[in-house]
Enzyme design. Structure first.
Site, mmCIF file in Angstrom:
data_model
loop_
_atom_site.group_PDB
_atom_site.id
_atom_site.type_symbol
_atom_site.label_atom_id
_atom_site.label_comp_id
_atom_site.label_asym_id
_atom_site.label_seq_id
_atom_site.Cartn_x
_atom_site.Cartn_y
_atom_site.Cartn_z
ATOM 1 N N PRO A 127 0.808 -1.227 0.000
ATOM 2 C CA PRO A 127 0.000 0.000 0.000
ATOM 3 C C PRO A 127 0.836 1.269 0.000
ATOM 4 O O PRO A 127 0.438 2.281 -0.581
ATOM 5 C CB PRO A 127 -0.832 -0.134 1.282
ATOM 6 C CG PRO A 127 -0.966 -1.612 1.488
ATOM 7 C CD PRO A 127 0.332 -2.196 1.022
ATOM 8 N N GLY A 130 5.121 1.282 -3.949
ATOM 9 C CA GLY A 130 4.871 0.855 -5.323
ATOM 10 C C GLY A 130 6.126 1.088 -6.138
ATOM 11 O O GLY A 130 7.041 0.271 -6.162
ATOM 12 N N SER A 131 6.187 2.231 -6.794
ATOM 13 C CA SER A 131 7.392 2.569 -7.547
ATOM 14 C C SER A 131 8.609 2.688 -6.629
ATOM 15 O O SER A 131 9.734 2.372 -7.025
ATOM 16 C CB SER A 131 7.183 3.893 -8.296
ATOM 17 O OG SER A 131 6.145 3.752 -9.261
ATOM 18 N N THR A 157 -0.468 -10.050 -8.733
ATOM 19 C CA THR A 157 -0.984 -10.817 -9.860
ATOM 20 C C THR A 157 -0.968 -12.315 -9.549
ATOM 21 O O THR A 157 0.024 -12.845 -9.046
ATOM 22 C CB THR A 157 -0.145 -10.550 -11.121
ATOM 23 O OG1 THR A 157 -0.202 -9.151 -11.424
ATOM 24 C CG2 THR A 157 -0.666 -11.341 -12.307
ATOM 25 N N GLY A 341 -17.551 4.782 -34.598
ATOM 26 C CA GLY A 341 -18.523 4.356 -33.599
ATOM 27 C C GLY A 341 -18.395 2.886 -33.255
ATOM 28 O O GLY A 341 -18.603 2.491 -32.104
ATOM 29 N N GLU A 364 5.301 -3.439 -13.721
ATOM 30 C CA GLU A 364 6.742 -3.676 -13.953
ATOM 31 C C GLU A 364 7.494 -2.363 -14.128
ATOM 32 O O GLU A 364 8.509 -2.295 -14.830
ATOM 33 C CB GLU A 364 6.956 -4.601 -15.158
ATOM 34 C CG GLU A 364 6.141 -5.866 -15.114
ATOM 35 C CD GLU A 364 6.948 -7.117 -14.841
ATOM 36 O OE1 GLU A 364 8.180 -7.032 -14.773
ATOM 37 O OE2 GLU A 364 6.330 -8.174 -14.693
ATOM 38 N N THR A 366 6.324 2.001 -14.007
ATOM 39 C CA THR A 366 5.585 2.925 -14.861
ATOM 40 C C THR A 366 6.496 3.545 -15.913
ATOM 41 O O THR A 366 7.728 3.480 -15.821
ATOM 42 C CB THR A 366 4.968 4.063 -14.025
ATOM 43 O OG1 THR A 366 6.041 4.844 -13.464
ATOM 44 C CG2 THR A 366 4.084 3.526 -12.914
#
Length: 385
Positions: A127, A130-131, A157, A341, A364, A366
């Protein structure tokens, strides 16, 4: 590095046929049910797809990075959920054990990952980490012949299906940086592991992520990857460097499928008495997409070959990942525009790919993290790749 062109061609023929005959017809069902059918997963095991990158002595196919990239070009011309099933076994879930694990760890775990008996999962992101992976807070404190793990991991994942985790945790609470982090192999059946509810995502239905909570989880000291504390961050960076070439190859395969579908529509759809492919502004979108696809494929293969040669690829891997995933996003956007469309309608599939590929620019590392890695490596080495 292609070791045997005939064997590789035979494998690519099998993968192309599998994609065409089994995976593409199942795309709508995966989108509708959010599940990859169990029989397709079993077919992936039979094809050896779980062990693409694992050496033959451990039951895998032992592909080089270039060979793996070429297989991914073929395999990823369909819903990315299918690749996600095998992706952690081929990449970030197994490679830490392969690169830095002890012979005993490799013997005990790699054959089961190569066969698909176990699904691997890579537990790094948190949490608050991350990076900035070096700031992770999950702890693993030594207690006799075990480590006791406490903490939470996020967006992991394949966690709902995992048989094992490659876990990054802090073994030295006094060291707040990368040097205090170690890597572990954790059996997913170990008491104290809990899972959060499955994440609801923008796209990639059928590919599952969730939080993983470790509450006084006892991990044998023998499962410390490499048998040494403080090496986990280095292991993670080695794994992610290879993973960036892998994701670049995923982006190339997806972009090829998207562009092929857009071209087919443009050649078939008629306006003002002629195919829309005859209009120069549509041709410009097709041409720009083709040029970017060619560039992305070339960059990915060059980075793969350099890695196979044993050369440093920090710049090349991040460059390929950054360019290929950004290009794939632009190609998907143009495809929606070419279809007009119809591109916005679910029945044509392009809007699904448009949502699916957005994730490639995030995981993996950003795009912005790749920019930092590239620039820092250039300044450090004083070179332009």
């Amino acid at each position: 590095m292609i070791r045997d062109p005939q064997i590789l061609d035979a494998l690519l023929d099998s993968v192309n046929r599998f994609v065409r005959e089994r995976l593409v017809p199942a795309e709508d069902a995966v989108e509708r049910t959010d599940q990859v059918p169990a029989e397709i997963v079993q077919d992936m095991r039979a094809l050896g797809l779980f062990g693409l990158s694992i050496p033959e002595q451990h039951g895998g196919l032992g592909l080089t990075m270039e060979e793996e990239a070429r297989v991914l070009f073929a395999l990823c011309q369909t819903s990315p959920a299918f690749r996600s099933v095998i992706g952690t076994n081929v990449g970030i879930g197994s490679q830490g054990i392969l690169i830095d694990g002890t012979p005993e760890q490799q013997r005990d775990w790699l054959p089961r990952l190569a066969s698909g008996e176990l699904i691997a999962s890579f537990a790094l992101t948190e949490p608050e980490a991350g990076s900035d992976a070096a700031s992770l807070r999950t702890t693993a404190l030594r207690d006799g012949d075990h480590y006791v793990v406490n903490g939470s991991k996020r967006y992991i994942t394949n966690a709902p299906h995992a048989g094992m985790f490659t876990l990054m945790a802090r073994t030295d609470p006094q060291d707040k940086g990368a040097g205090g982090i170690s890597a572990f192999i954790v059996d997913a059946r170990t008491p104290g592991i809990r899972f959060g509810k499955p994440d609801r995502k923008m796209g990639q239905r059928g590919a599952h992520t969730c939080d993983v909570i470790f509450d006084d989880v006892r991990v044998p000291a023998a499962n410390l990857i490499g048998g040494r504390e403080g090496q986990g961050f280095r292991t993670a960076m080695k794994v992610l460097e290879k993973g960036r070439i892998h994701i670049a190859a995923v982006a190339v395969g997806l972009a090829r499928r998207i562009l092929r579908d857009a071209l087919a529509y443009a050649m078939d759809r008629r306006q003002f008495g002629q195919p829309v492919a005859d209009f120069q502004l549509v041709q410009a979108m097709l041409a720009d997409s083709q040029a970017e696809l060619f560039a992305a494929e070339s960059m990915t293969l060059e980075a793969a070959r350099r890695r196979d040669d044993g050369r440093s690829v920090a710049i090349e891997a991040s460059s390929a990942k950054m360019f290929a995933t950004e290009a794939c996003g632009r190609i998907a956007d143009r495809a929606v525009q070419i279809l007009g469309g119809a591109g916005y309608m679910a029945e044509y599939g392009i809007e699904r790919f448009y949502r699916d590929v957005r994730l490639l620019r995030l995981y993996e590392g950003t795009t912005q993290i790749q920019q930092i890695i590239i620039a820092r490596a250039m300044a450090r080495d004083g070179r332009v790749a």
